[in-house]
Design an enzyme around this catalytic site. Structure first.
Site, short mmCIF file in Angstrom:
data_model
loop_
_atom_site.label_atom_id
_atom_site.label_comp_id
_atom_site.label_asym_id
_atom_site.label_seq_id
_atom_site.Cartn_x
_atom_site.Cartn_y
_atom_site.Cartn_z
N ASP A 247 33.67 -42.10 25.72
CA ASP A 247 33.92 -43.41 25.45
C ASP A 247 33.29 -44.13 26.63
O ASP A 247 33.37 -43.93 27.70
CB ASP A 247 35.23 -43.67 25.64
N ASP B 194 40.37 -45.84 13.08
CA ASP B 194 41.33 -46.13 14.08
C ASP B 194 42.84 -46.56 13.44
O ASP B 194 42.76 -47.59 12.59
CB ASP B 194 41.08 -47.26 15.13
#
Length: 252
Positions: free
Chosen positions: A11, A130
């Site tokens: 990330d 998500d």
């Protein structure tokens, strides 16, 4: 039977690898190029790079950083963040990405998935989903780095994007993300059962048994983790030997 894949995730924020808990409380986790090189040497099956602030900051993914990482690895490389058009994907593929991951742009414009699949082939298109569970709504899809709830029920959305041409689904449980309490076996299993493409489970890895559980109980095709690997709490070769001993087919 295809081998199960172990995938570290980088990330990226401001050019650095970061990690949070449930998409919040972000902390630094190291230099992405160094981490990528280490994971390739360790025997990771693939690497995922997610520019986590590109969409909210309304900018494109860091192509130069993608290029730098790609030069240091020899494993499949998926890149996501800020992708909204065919031209964005062309830039990333030219800089060393093998696949791309789209999320918020696919929610805004589902036809983008179809367009990318026709242009580059389904094998190049991962759709990141998500998802978050609440008692009121069940499992719903979230956009813009987990900040905006959508109208999409997770399993329905997974079917829709697969029908449009997604070649893989990267499913992250926001409830489990960063908790190290285990993957969300229920929703992962439901999505894996509903679609015909590989499902990558993400969010919650905290032990070797968690990986075994998501492969055996939820039938995920791959499992992704970040902090567990970044902070050297678990190394890929050790994990793979454990899974092999459990009778799970992995590439050693």
């Amino acid at each position: 039977m295809l081998t199960k894949r172990i995938i570290p995730c980088l990330d990226i924020k401001n050019g650095r690898t970061v990690k949070g808990v449930r998409f919040e409380n972000i902390r630094d986790a190291g230099d992405p190029v160094e981490l990528a090189s280490w994971y390739a040497e360790q025997g990771a099956d693939e690497l995922v790079f997610l520019d986590i602030t590109a969409t909210n900051e309304e900018r494109k993914t860091f192509a130069e950083l993608v290029k730098d990482i790609a030069r240091h690895i020899d494993i499949p490389f998926t890149v996501g963040g800020g992708i909204g058009a065919v031209a964005d994907v062309e830039v990333l593929l030219q800089n060393g990405a093998d696949k791309v991951s789209v999320n918020s742009a696919a929610i805004r414009n589902p036809k983008l998935v179809e367009e990318l699949a026709k242009h580059f082939g389904s094998q190049c298109v991962t759709v990141a989903v998500d998802t978050k569970y609440t008692n009121d709504t069940g499992w719903k899809v979230y956009a813009r780095a987990g900040t905006v709830e959508t109208e999409h029920a997770t399993v329905d959305w997974a079917r829709q994007i697969t029908d449009l041409g997604a070649g893989e689904i990267l499913l992250t449980s926001m409830n489990n993300d960063g908790t190290k309490a285990g993957f969300a076996l229920d929703i992962t299993g439901d999505v894996a059962k509903a679609v015909s493409v590989p499902v990558v489970a993400s969010g919650g890895a905290g032990s070797m048994q968690h990986f075994a559980d998501v492969f055996e109980q939820a039938h995920a095709d791959a499992a992704l983790a970040a902090s567990l690997f970044h902070f050297r709490e678990l190394e890929v070769p050790v994990l793979k030997h454990f899974l092999k001993e459990q009778g799970i087919d992995v590439r050693i």
